[in-house]
Design a protein around this motif. Structure first.
Motif, short mmCIF file in Angstrom:
data_model
loop_
_atom_site.label_atom_id
_atom_site.label_comp_id
_atom_site.label_asym_id
_atom_site.label_seq_id
_atom_site.Cartn_x
_atom_site.Cartn_y
_atom_site.Cartn_z
N PHE A 11 35.74 61.76 39.59
CA PHE A 11 36.40 60.46 39.71
C PHE A 11 35.40 59.43 40.21
O PHE A 11 34.68 59.69 41.18
N THR A 12 35.34 58.26 39.58
CA THR A 12 34.52 57.19 40.10
C THR A 12 35.21 56.58 41.33
O THR A 12 36.42 56.74 41.52
N ARG A 13 34.45 55.87 42.13
CA ARG A 13 35.04 55.22 43.29
C ARG A 13 36.11 54.21 42.88
O ARG A 13 37.15 54.09 43.52
N SER A 14 35.83 53.47 41.82
CA SER A 14 36.81 52.46 41.37
C SER A 14 38.10 53.12 40.89
O SER A 14 39.19 52.59 41.11
N GLU A 15 37.99 54.29 40.24
CA GLU A 15 39.19 55.00 39.82
C GLU A 15 40.02 55.42 41.03
O GLU A 15 41.25 55.28 41.04
N LEU A 16 39.35 55.93 42.05
CA LEU A 16 40.07 56.39 43.24
C LEU A 16 40.72 55.22 43.99
O LEU A 16 41.82 55.35 44.50
N ILE A 17 40.02 54.09 44.03
CA ILE A 17 40.63 52.90 44.64
C ILE A 17 41.92 52.55 43.93
O ILE A 17 42.97 52.32 44.55
N GLU A 18 41.89 52.51 42.61
CA GLU A 18 43.08 52.13 41.85
C GLU A 18 44.19 53.16 41.97
O GLU A 18 45.37 52.81 42.11
N LEU A 19 43.85 54.45 41.95
CA LEU A 19 44.84 55.51 41.99
C LEU A 19 45.47 55.69 43.37
O LEU A 19 46.65 56.02 43.48
N VAL A 20 44.68 55.49 44.42
CA VAL A 20 45.15 55.77 45.78
C VAL A 20 45.58 54.50 46.51
O VAL A 20 46.62 54.46 47.16
N TRP A 21 44.77 53.44 46.38
CA TRP A 21 45.06 52.21 47.12
C TRP A 21 45.78 51.16 46.27
O TRP A 21 46.38 50.25 46.79
N GLY A 22 45.67 51.30 44.93
CA GLY A 22 46.35 50.36 44.04
C GLY A 22 45.41 49.30 43.50
O GLY A 22 44.40 48.95 44.12
N ALA A 23 45.76 48.78 42.31
CA ALA A 23 44.90 47.82 41.62
C ALA A 23 44.76 46.51 42.38
O ALA A 23 43.79 45.77 42.18
N ASP A 24 45.72 46.19 43.25
CA ASP A 24 45.68 44.93 43.98
C ASP A 24 44.98 45.05 45.34
O ASP A 24 45.00 44.12 46.13
N TYR A 25 44.36 46.20 45.61
CA TYR A 25 43.66 46.40 46.88
C TYR A 25 42.48 45.44 46.98
O TYR A 25 41.69 45.29 46.04
N GLU A 26 42.35 44.77 48.11
CA GLU A 26 41.34 43.72 48.26
C GLU A 26 40.09 44.19 48.98
O GLU A 26 39.13 43.43 49.12
N GLY A 27 40.08 45.42 49.46
CA GLY A 27 38.89 45.95 50.12
C GLY A 27 37.84 46.37 49.10
O GLY A 27 38.00 46.18 47.90
N ASP A 28 36.74 46.96 49.58
CA ASP A 28 35.69 47.39 48.65
C ASP A 28 35.68 48.91 48.54
O ASP A 28 36.43 49.62 49.21
N GLU A 29 34.79 49.41 47.67
CA GLU A 29 34.77 50.84 47.34
C GLU A 29 34.25 51.70 48.49
O GLU A 29 34.39 52.93 48.45
N ARG A 30 33.65 51.09 49.51
CA ARG A 30 33.17 51.88 50.65
C ARG A 30 34.33 52.54 51.39
O ARG A 30 34.13 53.51 52.12
N THR A 31 35.53 52.01 51.19
CA THR A 31 36.72 52.64 51.78
C THR A 31 36.83 54.10 51.33
O THR A 31 37.19 54.98 52.12
N VAL A 32 36.51 54.36 50.07
CA VAL A 32 36.57 55.72 49.55
C VAL A 32 35.57 56.60 50.31
O VAL A 32 35.90 57.71 50.73
N ASP A 33 34.36 56.10 50.49
CA ASP A 33 33.33 56.87 51.19
C ASP A 33 33.76 57.23 52.61
O ASP A 33 33.55 58.35 53.09
N VAL A 34 34.37 56.27 53.30
CA VAL A 34 34.83 56.49 54.67
C VAL A 34 35.89 57.59 54.72
O VAL A 34 35.85 58.49 55.56
N HIS A 35 36.85 57.53 53.80
CA HIS A 35 37.93 58.53 53.79
C HIS A 35 37.42 59.91 53.36
O HIS A 35 37.90 60.92 53.87
N ILE A 36 36.47 59.95 52.45
CA ILE A 36 35.86 61.23 52.06
C ILE A 36 35.15 61.85 53.26
O ILE A 36 35.26 63.06 53.52
N LYS A 37 34.44 61.02 54.02
CA LYS A 37 33.73 61.51 55.21
C LYS A 37 34.73 62.11 56.20
O LYS A 37 34.49 63.18 56.78
N ARG A 38 35.86 61.43 56.39
CA ARG A 38 36.87 61.94 57.33
C ARG A 38 37.45 63.26 56.85
O ARG A 38 37.66 64.18 57.65
#
Length: 225
Positions: free
Chosen positions: A169-196
Motif C-alpha cells: 500500500f502506498t502512503r497516499s492509499e493508506l491515508i485515503e483508506l484509513v483517514w479519508g479523502a478529506d484528511y488535511e494532514g500529510d502522509e507522515r501520519t502513516v509513518d508515525v502510526h506504523i512506528k507505534r
C-alpha cells in the motif's frame, strides 16, 4: 470454481495461460486490451486478474488502477520491462504481484495460488494472523483468552494492512483508506502510526511483520510458522 481474467494483446500468451489455468481447474475469461477487460469485469464475476502492461486503448497500469478502485480482487501484472522504476509504477498503480516476460507458466500458477491464499485469510469480520485475531466488528485484538485494545486509527491501519497480507500500500492509499479523502494532514501520519504499531508488537514477530518499501509505502507479511 474461481474465474481468472487474462488480459493481454498477445493471442499466443492468452492461449497458453488459458490452457495452463483451465488444466488446473480455473475458469478463464480473456481480453485483448484494457477496454475489453473492463467489459469482461462487468460481464463476469472475476476472482483474479492477470494483466499485461503494454496493451492498446487502455494499458495495463490504467486497468490495474481501475480494478483497484472498483473491485476487491488480486492483480498480477505481466511485462517485458524489468527496470526497478517500471516495477515501482506497477505497485503504485495497485498491483499485488509483478511477473516479467518471458516467464514460466508454472511459476505464474504458483503466484496465483499464493495470492488466493493471502486474500482468503480475511473474512467479513475477523482476520487471523497466526495466533492473533483482528476482530473488526468489535475493534479489538484477541490472542487466546487475552483481549488487546488499540487506538482507533492504529487498529484501522493494522486491519487494512492485514486484510491483504503481502500487498503493498502506498502512503497516499493508506491515508485515503484509513483517514479519508478529506484528511488535511500529510502522509507522515502513516509513518508515525506504523512506528507505534511496530513498538506495540515488537515482541510478536511470530505473528506478522510490517515491512517498509522505501519511497512507496508499507505491506504486512504473515510469518510462516
Amino acid at each position: 470454481m474461481k474465474t481468472i481474467l487474462v488480459s493481454d494483446d498477445d493471442r499466443h500468451i492468452r492461449t497458453l495461460l488459458k490452457h495452463v489455468l483451465t488444466r488446473d481447474g480455473y475458469l478463464v475469461t480473456e481480453a485483448a486490451d484494457g477496454q475489453e477487460a473492463k467489459l469482461r469485469l462487468k460481464q463476469h464475476t472475476v476472482d483474479l486478474a492477470v494483466v499485461d502492461v503494454m496493451m492498446p486503448h487502455v494499458d495495463g497500469l490504467e486497468l490495474c488502477q481501475f480494478i483497484r478502485e472498483n473491485y476487491d480482487i488480486p492483480v498480477i501484472l505481466l511485462t517485458a520491462r524489468q527496470q526497478l522504476s517500471d516495477k515501482e509504477a506497477g505497485y503504485l498503480h495497485g498491483t499485488d504481484d509483478y511477473v516479467t516476460k518471458p516467464f514460466e507458466p508454472e511459476e505464474l500458477l504458483f503466484r496465483i495460488k499464493a495470492l488466493f491464499r493471502r486474500y482468503s485469510i480475511a473474512s467479513d469480520d475477523k482476520i487471523r494472523l497466526n495466533s492473533l485475531v483482528i476482530d473488526r466488528r468489535n475493534y479489538e485484538l484477541q490472542r487466546g483468552s487475552e483481549v488487546l485494545l488499540l487506538p482507533v486509527k492504529e487498529f484501522e491501519l493494522l486491519a487494512q494492512l492485514a486484510q491483504y497480507p503481502g500487498r503493498l500500500f502506498t502512503r497516499s492509499e493508506l491515508i485515503e483508506l484509513v483517514w479519508g479523502a478529506d484528511y488535511e494532514g500529510d502522509e507522515r501520519t502513516v509513518d508515525v502510526h506504523i512506528k507505534r504499531l511496530r513498538q506495540r508488537f515488537q515482541d510478536d514477530t511470530a505473528d506478522f511483520i510490517i515491512r517498509t518499501v522505501r519511497g512507496i509505502g508499507y505491506k504486512l507479511e504473515v510469518v510462516q510458522l
